[in-house]
Every structure is written in C-alpha cells, then in structure tokens.
Design an enzyme around this catalytic site. Structure first.
Site, PDB file in Angstrom:
ATOM      1  N   HIS A 184     -38.538 -34.955  -2.683  1.00 12.18           N
ATOM      2  CA  HIS A 184     -37.151 -34.570  -2.955  1.00 12.18           C
ATOM      3  C   HIS A 184     -36.356 -34.426  -1.659  1.00 12.18           C
ATOM      4  CE1 HIS A 184     -38.924 -33.760  -6.838  1.00 12.18           C
ATOM      5  NE2 HIS A 184     -37.746 -33.481  -7.350  1.00 12.18           N
ATOM      6  N   HIS A 226     -43.854 -27.034  -2.574  1.00 14.88           N
ATOM      7  CA  HIS A 226     -44.055 -27.593  -1.236  1.00 14.88           C
ATOM      8  C   HIS A 226     -44.168 -26.478  -0.204  1.00 14.88           C
ATOM      9  CE1 HIS A 226     -43.365 -31.757  -2.397  1.00 14.88           C
ATOM     10  NE2 HIS A 226     -42.315 -31.358  -3.083  1.00 14.88           N
TER      11      HIS A 226
END
Length: 269
Positions: A184, A226
């Site tokens: 992303h 993440h």
C-alpha cells in the site's frame, strides 16, 4: 583352643581392606582392566550420544562472539517490532483506537491495488480524449508493474507482520500476503508521484495528495499489517516511476492497446 593372635590380626586386616575397597569411592579400583581401544571407542560413543541428545535447535543457539553489526541489526529489528506492535491500535474494535478502526480500514482501502486498477479501468472507459487515455494506460501499466514487483519481493523475503493476522480476500487477490515491502505504501507513493508529474493540480491538491500517500502507509501500521521499516519501500515506488518514464507508451501505442482490449479491430491503423 584360642586362635593365634597373628592369624586373627591378619584376618582382620584382610577383612578391613576388603570393606574399605567396597566403599563407593573405591569401586573404580575393583573394575578389571579393559582394552584401551575398546574403552576409548565406548567413551567416544557415549559422548557423541550425549551431544546428540543435548543438541539445541538452530533458533535456540546463541553466538558466543556476535559481531557489532549483528548486534546493531538485531537491536534495530527488536525496536522496530516493539514500536510496530505499540502502534497497532486499530487491529480490533476492542483496541485502544477501536472506534477508528472502520475509518482507518477505509483509508487503507484507498491505496489497495484492486481499488486503483478497477478505478483506472472505469476512468479509461469514460475518457474521450487521447491525452487522458494515454495517461490512464500508462498508469494502469505502472500499477500492474508495482503489484508484480512487490509480490515478488514479498515472496523472496517472506517477512511476517508484527501481529498474526490472516490476509483478507482483497489482499490475496492483489498478492499482498507478506509484510515487507508494504504494498500500500509503495503504491500510494508511486501514484502520487505519477499524478503530480502528469496532471496539472493546484497547490492544495498537491499537498493533500502527498499527505494521502503518507497516511495510507501509516494506516497499515495502525491496522497491525506492517512494521515501520516496511514503509521504506517508497524507494521502490520511485524506481517504478522512473522505469515507466523510460518506457512511456505513446498515444498511438495506447490507442492500439485500447482497440485490442475492446476488440475494435477497425480502429487499429
């Protein structure tokens, strides 16, 4: 008839010596001598068996003399994991920022590969200008390149996220199943760089576009998907942008691709 004193004394000495040799600390003296080679072989086999039984797994072994570089890297990774877990405040609705979970998830969805590819295709079908179609076709190729490159690096590194979270359906569709690099963040940085270079935007829109790219990468950290160090992949997005600038498709090539994709063979010159 009384026994001879000398005989009784000798008997007592022999009995005393046998009782002394029978003590545990002197039992080794009563063991008969063995062949030295056979004794050494049996001893080596016993030592080998002890070593095999006490052998630890590789992950439990510790280097006795680690290098300074190894210590520094391990320390940074430990700090990264600790901070990433502390920032995962939107993992569940019961988390500290659980009320913001839906908003953060929606923000992360704006940087998803599936969202951008579908949006680019919709805009391409609605565009009627050659310049607009040229930009959209090249943007679509850049998005596909970004998805494939990030997925390949993720398969090589295979780094898990800070929390044990199963990837969603859209993440599996976009091949975003591992932590490093953050897909992303890479995609948002690439898209923002692409739009800033090829679209004429006001200063406020430029600032909002850069802010959106930063927030998209941060949203994935807040969702526990993440680590913080996974965000360094924005350098990979600049590589994608530079590559697209070198292989930029002209308007004629874009029209050929559109004609092939829509089966409009009569418009192909």
């Amino acid at each position: 008839m009384p026994l001879n004193p000398s005989r009784s004394r000798a008997k007592e000495c022999s009995g005393g010596s046998s009782s002394v040799l029978g003590r545990p600390e002197f039992l080794s003296l009563n063991v008969p001598l063995r062949n030295n080679r056979a004794w050494r072989r049996s001893g080596q086999s016993r030592v080998k068996n002890v070593k095999e039984t006490t052998k630890l797994p590789d992950e439990d072994c510790m280097l006795l003399n680690p290098s300074f570089r190894g210590i520094a890297i391990n320390s940074l990774l430990a700090i990264d994991i600790c901070l990433s877990k502390r920032l995962g405040v939107c993992i569940h609705t019961t988390s500290s920022w659980g009320s913001m979970c839906s908003a953060v998830t929606l923000l992360a969805l704006t940087g998803h590969g599936f969202t951008w590819i579908c949006g680019t295709l919709v805009c391409l079908t609605q565009s009627s200008t050659l310049a607009g179609q040229e930009v959209l076709i090249n943007l679509l190729i850049a998005l596909i390149l970004d998805i494939l490159t990030v997925a390949g690096v993720q398969k090589l590194v295979r780094r898990k996220g800070p929390w044990d979270i199963t990837p969603g359906f859209l993440d599996c569709v976009a091949l975003d199943t591992y932590s490093f690099p953050a897909a992303h963040a890479s995609r948002a940085a690439m898209v923002s760089k692409f739009l800033l270079s090829h679209l004429v935007l006001a200063v406020l829109l430029r600032v909002l576009l850069v802010l959106w790219a930063i927030l998209v990468g941060l949203s994935r950290v807040l969702l526990g998907q993440h680590h913080l160090t996974d965000m360094v992949c924005f350098t990979l997005s600049f590589l994608h942008f530079s590559l697209m600038e070198k292989v930029w498709l002209s308007s004629g090539a874009c029209q050929t691709l559109i004609s092939i994709g829509t089966f409009s063979w009569g418009s192909v010159h």
